[in-house]
Write a protein that holds these residues in place. Structure first.
Motif, PDB file in Angstrom:
ATOM      1  N   ALA A 265      56.553  21.852  23.232  1.00  0.00           N
ATOM      2  CA  ALA A 265      56.999  20.862  22.248  1.00  0.00           C
ATOM      3  C   ALA A 265      57.995  21.526  21.311  1.00  0.00           C
ATOM      4  CB  ALA A 265      55.809  20.328  21.457  1.00  0.00           C
TER       5      ALA A 265
ATOM      6  N   CYS B 232      59.435  21.816  17.496  1.00  0.00           N
ATOM      7  CA  CYS B 232      59.061  21.589  16.098  1.00  0.00           C
ATOM      8  C   CYS B 232      60.176  20.795  15.419  1.00  0.00           C
ATOM      9  CB  CYS B 232      58.857  22.921  15.393  1.00  0.00           C
ATOM     10  SG  CYS B 232      58.440  22.764  13.646  1.00  0.00           S
ATOM     11  N   ILE B 233      59.799  19.693  14.762  1.00  0.00           N
ATOM     12  CA  ILE B 233      60.791  18.865  14.069  1.00  0.00           C
ATOM     13  C   ILE B 233      60.552  18.830  12.562  1.00  0.00           C
ATOM     14  CG2 ILE B 233      61.313  17.439  16.075  1.00  0.00           C
ATOM     15  CD1 ILE B 233      59.439  15.293  14.852  1.00  0.00           C
TER      16      ILE B 233
ATOM     17  N   ARG C 135      63.260  23.155  15.216  1.00  0.00           N
ATOM     18  CA  ARG C 135      64.101  23.210  16.416  1.00  0.00           C
ATOM     19  C   ARG C 135      63.678  24.300  17.403  1.00  0.00           C
ATOM     20  NH1 ARG C 135      67.630  22.266  12.250  1.00  0.00           N
ATOM     21  NH2 ARG C 135      68.317  24.409  12.198  1.00  0.00           N
TER      22      ARG C 135
ATOM     23  N   SER D  75      50.375  16.643  14.627  1.00  0.00           N
ATOM     24  CA  SER D  75      51.151  16.340  15.833  1.00  0.00           C
ATOM     25  C   SER D  75      52.503  15.706  15.496  1.00  0.00           C
ATOM     26  CB  SER D  75      50.354  15.439  16.777  1.00  0.00           C
ATOM     27  OG  SER D  75      49.966  14.263  16.129  1.00  0.00           O
ATOM     28  N   SER D  76      52.612  15.094  14.322  1.00  0.00           N
ATOM     29  CA  SER D  76      53.886  14.490  13.913  1.00  0.00           C
ATOM     30  C   SER D  76      54.959  15.547  13.640  1.00  0.00           C
ATOM     31  CB  SER D  76      53.689  13.621  12.671  1.00  0.00           C
ATOM     32  OG  SER D  76      53.257  14.404  11.579  1.00  0.00           O
ATOM     33  N   TYR D  77      54.588  16.809  13.567  1.00  0.00           N
ATOM     34  CA  TYR D  77      55.542  17.896  13.344  1.00  0.00           C
ATOM     35  C   TYR D  77      56.227  18.331  14.639  1.00  0.00           C
ATOM     36  CZ  TYR D  77      54.074  18.802   8.521  1.00  0.00           C
ATOM     37  OH  TYR D  77      53.838  18.722   7.167  1.00  0.00           O
ATOM     38  N   PHE D  78      55.814  17.747  15.763  1.00  0.00           N
ATOM     39  CA  PHE D  78      56.325  18.165  17.071  1.00  0.00           C
ATOM     40  C   PHE D  78      56.697  16.967  17.926  1.00  0.00           C
ATOM     41  CE2 PHE D  78      53.610  21.510  15.557  1.00  0.00           C
ATOM     42  CZ  PHE D  78      54.285  22.672  15.899  1.00  0.00           C
ATOM     43  N   MET D  79      57.634  17.208  18.837  1.00  0.00           N
ATOM     44  CA  MET D  79      57.975  16.222  19.861  1.00  0.00           C
ATOM     45  C   MET D  79      57.774  16.917  21.204  1.00  0.00           C
ATOM     46  SD  MET D  79      61.143  13.970  18.572  1.00  0.00           S
ATOM     47  CE  MET D  79      60.710  12.771  19.802  1.00  0.00           C
ATOM     48  N   PRO D  80      56.961  16.319  22.081  1.00  0.00           N
ATOM     49  CA  PRO D  80      56.771  16.923  23.401  1.00  0.00           C
ATOM     50  C   PRO D  80      58.064  16.868  24.199  1.00  0.00           C
ATOM     51  CG  PRO D  80      55.687  14.798  23.271  1.00  0.00           C
ATOM     52  CD  PRO D  80      56.241  15.076  21.917  1.00  0.00           C
ATOM     53  N   ILE D  81      58.256  17.874  25.029  1.00  0.00           N
ATOM     54  CA  ILE D  81      59.448  17.904  25.870  1.00  0.00           C
ATOM     55  C   ILE D  81      59.030  18.184  27.308  1.00  0.00           C
ATOM     56  CG2 ILE D  81      61.069  18.560  24.063  1.00  0.00           C
ATOM     57  CD1 ILE D  81      60.855  21.432  25.013  1.00  0.00           C
TER      58      ILE D  81
END
Length: 70
Positions: free
Chosen positions: A4, A6-7, A19, A50-56
């Motif tokens: 994931a 980090c955003i 990033r 979990s809102s601090y990350f976006m899965p990729i």
């Protein structure tokens, strides 16, 4: 292996870099609490919102290349 990006690192600037790609560790109990377990800058696994990350999704060759780095 899951990853994931980090955003957001509010309140965790020493532990997370925006990033940056982090390895996600499976932890089914965290889903109920809207948390995610990642290996952070300390090299240890910790829980973060979990809102601090976006899965990729990564290609197989890239997953293998990153797995050797973690």
């Amino acid at each position: 292996m899951e990853f994931a990006v980090c955003i957001n690192n509010t309140n965790y600037s020493a532990s997370l870099e925006v990033r940056k790609i982090y390895q996600v560790l499976p932890d089914p109990q965290t889903n109920n609490h809207q948390m995610i377990r990642v290996i952070d800058e300390s090299g240890e696994d910790y829980l973060y919102p979990s809102s601090y990350f976006m899965p990729i999704e990564l290609s197989e060759p890239l997953q293998q290349a990153l797995a050797s780095c973690f």
